[in-house]
Design an enzyme around this catalytic site. Structure first.
Site, PDB file in Angstrom:
ATOM      1  N   ASP A  66     -33.561 -18.371 -59.650  1.00 50.70           N
ATOM      2  CA  ASP A  66     -32.767 -17.372 -58.936  1.00 50.70           C
ATOM      3  C   ASP A  66     -33.243 -16.000 -59.410  1.00 50.70           C
ATOM      4  OD1 ASP A  66     -30.564 -16.223 -57.466  1.00 50.70           O
ATOM      5  OD2 ASP A  66     -29.536 -18.133 -57.759  1.00 50.70           O
ATOM      6  N   ASP A 101     -31.643 -13.298 -54.595  1.00 50.20           N
ATOM      7  CA  ASP A 101     -30.243 -12.968 -54.372  1.00 50.20           C
ATOM      8  C   ASP A 101     -30.099 -11.681 -53.536  1.00 50.20           C
ATOM      9  OD1 ASP A 101     -27.474 -13.702 -55.442  1.00 50.20           O
ATOM     10  OD2 ASP A 101     -27.575 -11.596 -56.004  1.00 50.20           O
ATOM     11  N   GLU A 155     -31.975 -14.708 -49.836  1.00 49.67           N
ATOM     12  CA  GLU A 155     -30.557 -14.790 -49.463  1.00 49.67           C
ATOM     13  C   GLU A 155     -30.234 -13.487 -48.758  1.00 49.67           C
ATOM     14  OE1 GLU A 155     -26.015 -15.141 -51.096  1.00 49.67           O
ATOM     15  OE2 GLU A 155     -27.432 -13.708 -51.900  1.00 49.67           O
ATOM     16  N   HIS A 209     -22.921 -22.489 -54.042  1.00 47.69           N
ATOM     17  CA  HIS A 209     -21.923 -22.083 -55.051  1.00 47.69           C
ATOM     18  C   HIS A 209     -20.969 -21.000 -54.547  1.00 47.69           C
ATOM     19  CE1 HIS A 209     -24.940 -19.002 -55.188  1.00 47.69           C
ATOM     20  NE2 HIS A 209     -24.184 -18.274 -55.961  1.00 47.69           N
ATOM     21  N   ASP A 210     -21.257 -20.435 -53.381  1.00 47.50           N
ATOM     22  CA  ASP A 210     -20.388 -19.384 -52.820  1.00 47.50           C
ATOM     23  C   ASP A 210     -19.533 -19.878 -51.667  1.00 47.50           C
ATOM     24  OD1 ASP A 210     -21.486 -17.418 -54.483  1.00 47.50           O
ATOM     25  OD2 ASP A 210     -23.072 -16.935 -53.043  1.00 47.50           O
TER      26      ASP A 210
HETATM   27  C1  GLC Z   1     -25.068 -13.665 -54.060  1.00 47.85           C
HETATM   28  C2  GLC Z   1     -24.715 -14.800 -54.977  1.00 47.85           C
HETATM   29  C3  GLC Z   1     -23.294 -14.649 -55.417  1.00 47.85           C
HETATM   30  C4  GLC Z   1     -23.165 -13.350 -56.172  1.00 47.85           C
HETATM   31  C5  GLC Z   1     -23.673 -12.164 -55.343  1.00 47.85           C
HETATM   32  C6  GLC Z   1     -23.892 -10.960 -56.194  1.00 47.85           C
HETATM   33  O1  GLC Z   1     -24.374 -13.686 -52.881  1.00 47.85           O
HETATM   34  O2  GLC Z   1     -24.952 -16.010 -54.332  1.00 47.85           O
HETATM   35  O3  GLC Z   1     -22.834 -15.722 -56.197  1.00 47.85           O
HETATM   36  O4  GLC Z   1     -21.837 -13.120 -56.520  1.00 47.85           O
HETATM   37  O5  GLC Z   1     -24.911 -12.442 -54.730  1.00 47.85           O
HETATM   38  O6  GLC Z   1     -24.981 -11.180 -57.050  1.00 47.85           O
END
Ligand code: GLC
Length: 587
Positions: free
Chosen positions: A111, A219, A278, A351-352
């Site tokens: 990540d 991310d 992402e 995880h979100d």
């Molecule tokens: C992404 C991650 C999440 C995190 C956010 C800020 O969306 O998946 O878990 O809180 O970024 O880093």
């Protein structure tokens, strides 16, 4: 370079690039497996379950952050990019993990969290030391709103809200300026306009690639480019804040930064290194622009549209009823838009996001198992890289939230606090969070039925979800009819059937029914995929029945056998048949 890097293509069952037919398995380290009984998962815990990952047949692991971090956002606030948090292990452990995974032909995707750092990262500590610090310009600082005094309500440079409630600006009293943080105040945004920041990011990426990792999941990477001038936006209903997304989600220099990253970090390296962005809020056109060639910098995206179908506009934690029709239409739109250019991931939880079964299936004892299979079959036979999440393979259901004390996520906690300040009824907000909170995904993986051995510790960092014994890896390992065996078959099928990675997608219009049915076509063969995504029976759509008459082989099914005139609740199947040449639109 690892052995994996040098292995000839023939070592792998699937054609290049591997991710087209591949499946990525996400590990959230806190909750995967605890080797030392301290309540938190760790790298040694992952090492002890490599057999399971190999048995499933996954191609790669995406490991959520394990870097040193104060853990305000469970590792998505990194305080040192070149080490491992002692809670999870050591750099030696991560080397061992890379080696052990590679020995089984499994890649490791790290990540990469570089839109922001932790406020405890040395760069930010330096930046805060004085306005003259060489690191000051590594972050985004602004004076108070003209005519106002810093720190007073309303003096923030813009009215942007953070994604974790409250303002996106925090006043730094010692140096008399605000800094920007799109997430928590402990996650200051980096200033990507500064070439020193970009150089530092490229260097740390190179450092991990040299250690043998096989790519990155980046991310919120589409947020890295901020406009020069930051201005107010329209207020979100019922709040004092505007959504910053329209200003930051595809900023003016985003494509330039990603192309530069490709050039500096990846261009001279093996082409199977993967870059997954992402990208919240990304449109199909933008996804195409970022993934249409390797030089653009991303190989695929995690876009969010299908994750927002059962959410109130502007509030990701407020649920609305799910419409299977909207979900199906949305998936179809992305399939069509990226049919010839660009690449997408297929995911239904991470995880979100709440668990797949609880959200798109039916977690009741009667349908938990068939619905887990039906949803997986409908999703992962589309065109794209499958990305599954730990525990999904056994059909884990959401968290058991009895009271606010069971919530751990900073986002849920802030949300509840903000709602309380507005005078909202706690019971109502908690009920919404039971459906939408990120905590739902983060409960410990249920490995075993023995109470202490569920996850490796008697007192895990967050409560294990209430579950029947059947929802454990141990119980499903020897049950050929289990969700876990179904996932294994699905992952293998993605490798073995080129029509899944290469075929064109044609979604059937099944009107207001909860049936998802589509064809995957090449000139040679057609895969027919049908799933009744509901707990009630439905007739097989007429058009589909025509296609099924020529069916030659059922590849995978859940529920009663394919071929009947009515689909049982959560019945789903995939049938392979030779293509009718006139009809084929294969590419
Ligand atoms: C992404 C991650 C999440 C995190 C956010 C800020 O969306 O998946 O878990 O809180 O970024 O880093």
């Amino acid at each position: 370079m690892s052995d994996l890097a040098m292995a000839p293509d023939s070592t792998y069952r699937q054609p290049q690039p591997w991710w087209r037919s591949g499946t990525i398995y996400q590990i959230y380290p806190h909750s995967f497996a605890d080797s030392n009984g301290d309540g938190l998962g760790d790298l040694a815990g992952i090492l002890s379950h490599i057999d399971h990952l190999e048995w499933l047949g996954v191609d790669a692991i995406w490991l959520s952050p394990v870097y040193p971090s104060p853990q305000h956002d469970n590792g998505y606030d990194v305080s040192n990019y070149r080490d491992i948090d002692p809670r999870f292990g050591t750099l030696d452990d991560s080397d061992r993990l890379i080696e052990a995974l590679h020995a089984r032909g499994i890649r490791l995707i790290m990540d990469l969290v570089v839109n922001h750092t932790s406020n405890e990262h040395q760069w930010f500590v330096e930046a805060c030391s004085s306005r003259d610090s060489p690191y000051r310009d590594w972050y985004i600082w602004r004076d108070p709103r003209p005519g106002m005094i810093g720190g007073e309500p309303g003096a923030e440079p813009t009215n942007w809200g953070s994604y974790f409630s409250q303002s996106a600006w925090t006043w730094h009293e010692p140096t008399q300026q605000y800094y920007l943080h799109l997430y928590a105040r402990e996650q200051p945004d980096l200033n990507w306009q500064n070439t020193a920041v970009r150089d530092a990011v490229h260097e740390l990426m190179t450092w991990w690639l040299d250690r043998g990792v096989d790519g990155f999941r980046m991310d919120v990477i589409n947020l890295i480019s901020k406009p020069d001038e930051l201005v107010d936006g329209p207020l979100l209903a019922g709040t004092a804040f505007a959504d910053p997304s329209p200003f930051v989600r595809f900023g003016p220099r985003l494509t330039e930064y990603l192309a530069e990253m490709h050039e500096r970090v990846f261009a001279g390296r093996r082409p199977d290194l993967v870059r997954i962005g992402e990208t919240p809020g990304l449109t199909v056109e933008q996804a195409r622009r970022l993934t249409r060639s390797r030089e653009c910098g991303l190989d695929m995206v995690f876009q969010f549209e299908h994750m927002e179908i059962d959410r109130a506009p502007g509030d990701r934690l407020a649920p609305v009823d799910l419409s299977i029709q909207s979900l199906r239409d949305n998936l179809a739109r992305w399939q069509t838009a990226l049919a010839h250019e660009g690449w997408n991931t297929l995911y239904g939880n991470n995880h979100d996001q709440p668990r797949l079964v609880s959200r798109f299936g039916d977690p009741s004892p009667e349908y938990w198992q068939t619905s887990a299979k039906a949803v997986a079959l409908a999703l992962y036979l589309l065109r794209g890289t499958a990305s599954m999440y730990q525990g999904e393979e056994i059909g884990m259901v959401g968290a058991t939230v009895r009271s606010p004390d069971d919530l751990r996520d900073i986002r849920s906690v802030n949300y509840l606090r903000t709602a309380a300040a507005k005078g909202l009824d706690e019971a109502v907000v908690l009920e919404a969070l039971r459906r939408t909170a990120r905590d739902n995904a983060r409960t410990p993986v249920q490995w075993s039925t023995a109470p202490d051995a569920v996850f490796g510790s008697a007192n895990p960092w967050m409560p294990v979800a209430e579950h029947p014994a059947a929802i454990t890896v141990e119980a499903q390992r020897n049950d050929a009819d289990s969700v876990m065996h179904f996932y294994r078959a699905l992952i293998a099928m993605r490798h073995d059937q080129p029509v899944i990675s290469n075929g064109a997608t044609r979604m059937f219009d099944t009107g207001p029914t909860p049936i998802m049915a589509y064809l995957r076509e090449t000139p040679a063969e057609t895969l027919i995929v049908v799933a009744n995504l509901s707990s009630t029976p439905h007739p097989v759509p007429a058009l589909l029945a025509q296609h099924m008459t020529a069916a030659s082989a059922v590849l995978l099914e859940s529920g009663p056998h394919a071929g009947a005139e009515s689909l049982a609740p959560w019945q789903a199947f995939a049938v392979l048949t030779p293509s009718d040449v006139d009809r084929a639109t294969g590419i």
